[in-house]
Write a protein that holds these residues in place. Structure first.
Motif, mmCIF file in Angstrom:
data_model
loop_
_atom_site.group_PDB
_atom_site.id
_atom_site.type_symbol
_atom_site.label_atom_id
_atom_site.label_comp_id
_atom_site.label_asym_id
_atom_site.label_seq_id
_atom_site.Cartn_x
_atom_site.Cartn_y
_atom_site.Cartn_z
ATOM 1 N N ASP A 257 -32.544 191.368 7.973
ATOM 2 C CA ASP A 257 -31.139 191.656 8.266
ATOM 3 C C ASP A 257 -30.766 193.055 7.764
ATOM 4 O OD1 ASP A 257 -28.498 190.353 9.141
ATOM 5 O OD2 ASP A 257 -28.001 191.161 7.166
ATOM 6 N N TYR B 100 -32.040 195.616 10.176
ATOM 7 C CA TYR B 100 -31.212 195.584 11.399
ATOM 8 C C TYR B 100 -29.893 196.340 11.167
ATOM 9 C CZ TYR B 100 -28.629 193.209 15.248
ATOM 10 O OH TYR B 100 -27.889 192.902 16.359
ATOM 11 N N GLU C 223 -30.330 200.079 10.734
ATOM 12 C CA GLU C 223 -30.567 200.723 12.035
ATOM 13 C C GLU C 223 -29.249 200.894 12.797
ATOM 14 O OE1 GLU C 223 -33.224 202.047 13.502
ATOM 15 O OE2 GLU C 223 -34.504 201.695 11.765
ATOM 16 N N ALA D 251 -28.904 188.884 11.566
ATOM 17 C CA ALA D 251 -30.155 188.269 12.011
ATOM 18 C C ALA D 251 -30.139 186.786 11.634
ATOM 19 C CB ALA D 251 -31.322 188.977 11.348
ATOM 20 N N LEU E 139 -31.745 188.213 16.808
ATOM 21 C CA LEU E 139 -30.707 189.186 16.460
ATOM 22 C C LEU E 139 -29.449 188.824 17.226
ATOM 23 C CD1 LEU E 139 -32.731 192.539 16.635
ATOM 24 C CD2 LEU E 139 -32.324 191.049 14.658
ATOM 25 N N ILE F 177 -35.754 198.630 17.112
ATOM 26 C CA ILE F 177 -35.350 197.830 15.937
ATOM 27 C C ILE F 177 -36.331 196.669 15.759
ATOM 28 C CG2 ILE F 177 -33.569 196.308 15.000
ATOM 29 C CD1 ILE F 177 -31.486 198.119 16.437
ATOM 30 N N SER F 178 -36.681 196.027 16.866
ATOM 31 C CA SER F 178 -37.620 194.910 16.804
ATOM 32 C C SER F 178 -38.953 195.369 16.214
ATOM 33 C CB SER F 178 -37.806 194.340 18.209
ATOM 34 O OG SER F 178 -39.011 193.635 18.287
ATOM 35 N N ILE G 29 -38.750 195.893 12.498
ATOM 36 C CA ILE G 29 -38.685 194.632 11.741
ATOM 37 C C ILE G 29 -40.064 193.979 11.661
ATOM 38 C CG2 ILE G 29 -37.770 192.267 11.753
ATOM 39 C CD1 ILE G 29 -35.137 193.420 12.849
ATOM 40 N N VAL H 129 -39.306 188.839 17.627
ATOM 41 C CA VAL H 129 -37.850 189.047 17.539
ATOM 42 C C VAL H 129 -37.238 188.797 18.904
ATOM 43 C CG1 VAL H 129 -36.047 190.749 17.079
ATOM 44 C CG2 VAL H 129 -38.118 190.756 15.697
ATOM 45 N N TYR I 120 -33.314 188.517 21.205
ATOM 46 C CA TYR I 120 -31.905 188.915 21.165
ATOM 47 C C TYR I 120 -31.071 187.823 21.821
ATOM 48 C CZ TYR I 120 -27.678 191.726 21.586
ATOM 49 O OH TYR I 120 -26.395 192.178 21.490
#
Ligand code: XMP
Length: 559
Positions: free
Chosen positions: A456, A459, A462, A483, A506, A530-531, A534, A544, A546
């Motif tokens: 988190d 995330y 970012e 997250a 996310l 972002i994925s 992570i 990951v 969304y």
């Protein structure tokens, strides 16, 4: 201070009516639709003068037993009335008109035309009301009052309105005239010949309605004659005076969650009372975001907090959650433990009985918990900050202080800025009371909390570092992002080895107040990057996803 009262018949958008009018600079209050309109109720908050009443929408029909009926006194007060959707149908049914089901429900954007011919042109206050529909007149002019004219003749105004209704007026009540009609041929804008009564079949409070704010402004300023008198600066002065008056030299204890609301409440207390009087208590449940306790401590010390009691109780919370995977059972365990620790720690402080208990409760918290208006509003979640034996006892003793209970979230943020709270704290996204426990599906363990906290934090970092196509930080364009750790593992490869990693979802939504929400339309590139960051950094996460669900039908949190 001028005030508009909103009678709530249960529409999901009632709170939006209140917010829009406050944004125009006029104070609003919301009461259940069937409230008995005694003199005390009508005068309401001290120092406010009631100028007009709005009857809200409702999911019910006026011709069924569920459709609630206002105190009929509302029609004898001589005050301007505006009925919105059900509110209009209610006024019609209460005065001898007819409301019947539509063959097919109307939902979404629908064109409306205001007629300019003959009778329909209207005069006097009807003209002032119709000013709101005239596309050549700006909102500022309506608010200033410079556009409000009794005599100007209207042109034909067409605009897009947002509707959601299964019933329509099939016979107008005597005295009512139709001024606007929908593209589907049903009455959409009405006004009474003699009384200052108006009705809209659509929802001006919803942003999809073109000129929605102008229409509300024309009612509030043009018809009701309100003056713009609701400002945060004035609110601060008022609340500080009343706090000093009520509290005197007694101590005040504020329960801090780390969120914007309790931090702003804390700042208000610290700026109003002596630092020695103000006790702030914060529980680190182990279900907090990364570095949360440090951030809260720094923010409060910067505001001059002297008595900051941080209770470290991670072990106790994780112990209570052990073996639980049902969301309601988890919520209950957390809620019960909160109460136990709260009572134990408050007793340990040894404050005199005369102490006041302060909370960062907002107007919408009362609405959603059914304490204020929400007899009709749908109870979506239970806020454990609204009821606990300690809070109830203090409430009974008349020793609860809720200095933000007349404010909406964005007003609290504005207040936070006035009080000098750090912009990063003021802009912080909301965080639920039960913390990460509602974002870890299934059993909560320390290991999972750590994994989620790390993911988190990446995330959110970012989102703070990336700009949207419009040049804003993604974090500021999004109303709430976080997250969620799912209770499943999925296969992946690390090097040449197959591994099972946790699946992370996310979430990012845009919303006015959390009541409804749309998915944030991420640029794909950001999501992909972002994925990758992570999964490269948090080794236990293998995949990951969304979440692309809006509210309704989904909720914001996963639980
Ligand atoms: P939902 O999930 O109901 O959430 O769509 C709406 C907003 O409320 C927050 N939320 C909570 N806040 N205590 C809180 O103080 C709670 O138990 C709670 N549950 C949800 C959620 O984060 C969102 O902003």
């Amino acid at each position: 201070m001028d005030k508009i009262l909103i009678l709530d018949f249960g529409s999901q958008t009632t709170q939006l009516i209140g917010r829009r009018i406050r944004d125009l600079g006029v104070y609003t209050e919301i009461l259940p639709g069937d409230t008995v309109l005694s003199d005390a109720v009508l005068s309401g908050t001290a120092g406010s003068t009631l100028r007009g009443i709005i009857l809200s929408g409702s999911p019910e029909s006026v011709y069924t037993a569920e459709g609630s009926v206002p105190d009929q006194k509302v029609y004898t007060l001589g005050l301007p009335l505006l009925g919105i959707c059900y509110g209009l149908q209610r006024m019609t049914a209460d005065h001898g008109g007819l409301v019947e089901p539509l063959p097919k429900r109307e939902y979404g954007r629908i064109g409306v035309t205001i007629r300019s011919e003959g009778e329909a042109a209207g005069e006097g206050i009807v003209r002032r009301f119709l000013t709101g529909f005239d596309k050549t007149i700006s909102l500022e002019k309506i608010v200033e009052g410079s556009a409000i004219s009794n005599t100007a003749r209207p042109g034909d105004f067409s605009f897009t309105a947002w509707m959601s209704h299964g019933d329509t007026l099939t016979k107008l009540a005597p005295g009512f005239q139709e001024y606007g009609v929908s593209d589907t041929g049903y009455p959409a804008v009405l006004a009474h010949d003699e009384k200052p009564w108006f009705g809209l079949q659509f929802h001006p409070e919803v942003t999809h309605t073109e000129r929605g704010s102008e229409i509300l402004a024309a009612f509030v300023f043009g018809v009701c004659g309100c003056k713009k008198s609701w400002t945060m600066e004035q609110y601060v002065e008022e609340v500080r005076a009343s706090l000093q008056n009520r509290v005197g030299t007694n101590p005040v204890l504020l329960l801090i969650s780390g969120g914007v609301d309790s931090t702003v409440a804390g700042a208000l207390l610290l700026k109003t009372l002596k630092a020695d009087q103000v006790h702030l208590m914060y529980m680190d449940t182990g279900l907090m975001r990364k570095d949360e306790t440090k951030t809260v401590k720094t923010a409060l010390e910067r505001l001059g907090a002297k008595h900051l009691h941080i209770i470290y109780c991670e072990e106790e919370f994780l112990g209570a959650l052990k073996g639980l995977d049902d969301p309601e059972a988890k919520r209950k365990a957390i809620g019960d433990l909160f109460i136990t620790i709260q009572e134990r720690e408050v007793a340990r402080l040894g404050l005199p009985d005369s102490y006041f208990l302060a909370q960062g409760t907002l107007y919408t918290d009362l609405i959603e918990s059914g304490k204020g208006v929400g007899k009709k509003a749908h109870l979506i979640k239970s806020h454990h900050n609204v009821g606990s034996p300690l809070v109830d006892a203090k409430r009974k003793a008349g020793r609860i202080i809720e200095p933000l209970d007349r404010l909406y979230k964005d007003e609290v943020r504005r207040l936070g800025r006035i009080l000098g709270i750090d912009e990063e704290v003021v802009r912080r996204h909301p965080f639920p009371g039960p913390g990460l426990a509602v974002r870890i599906l299934g059993e909560v363990t320390r290991e999972k909390c750590d994994i989620l906290r790390d993911a988190d934090a990446i995330y959110i970092e970012e989102l703070k570092n990336r700009l949207s196509p419009a040049g804003e930080r993604l974090y500021d364009e999004i109303w709430q992002a976080f997250a969620v750790l799912l209770p499943i593992r999925s296969v992946g490869v690390a090097g040449d080895v197959r591994k099972y990693g946790w699946v992370l979802a996310l979430r990012a939504i845009v919303s006015a107040d959390g009541m409804t929400a749309d998915v944030y339309p991420f640029p794909v590139k950001d999501l992909l990057e972002i994925s990758t960051r992570i999964t490269n950094t948090v080794k236990d996460i293998g995949r990951v996803t969304y979440d692309i669900s809006s509210k309704p039908p989904a909720t914001i949190e996963w639980e």
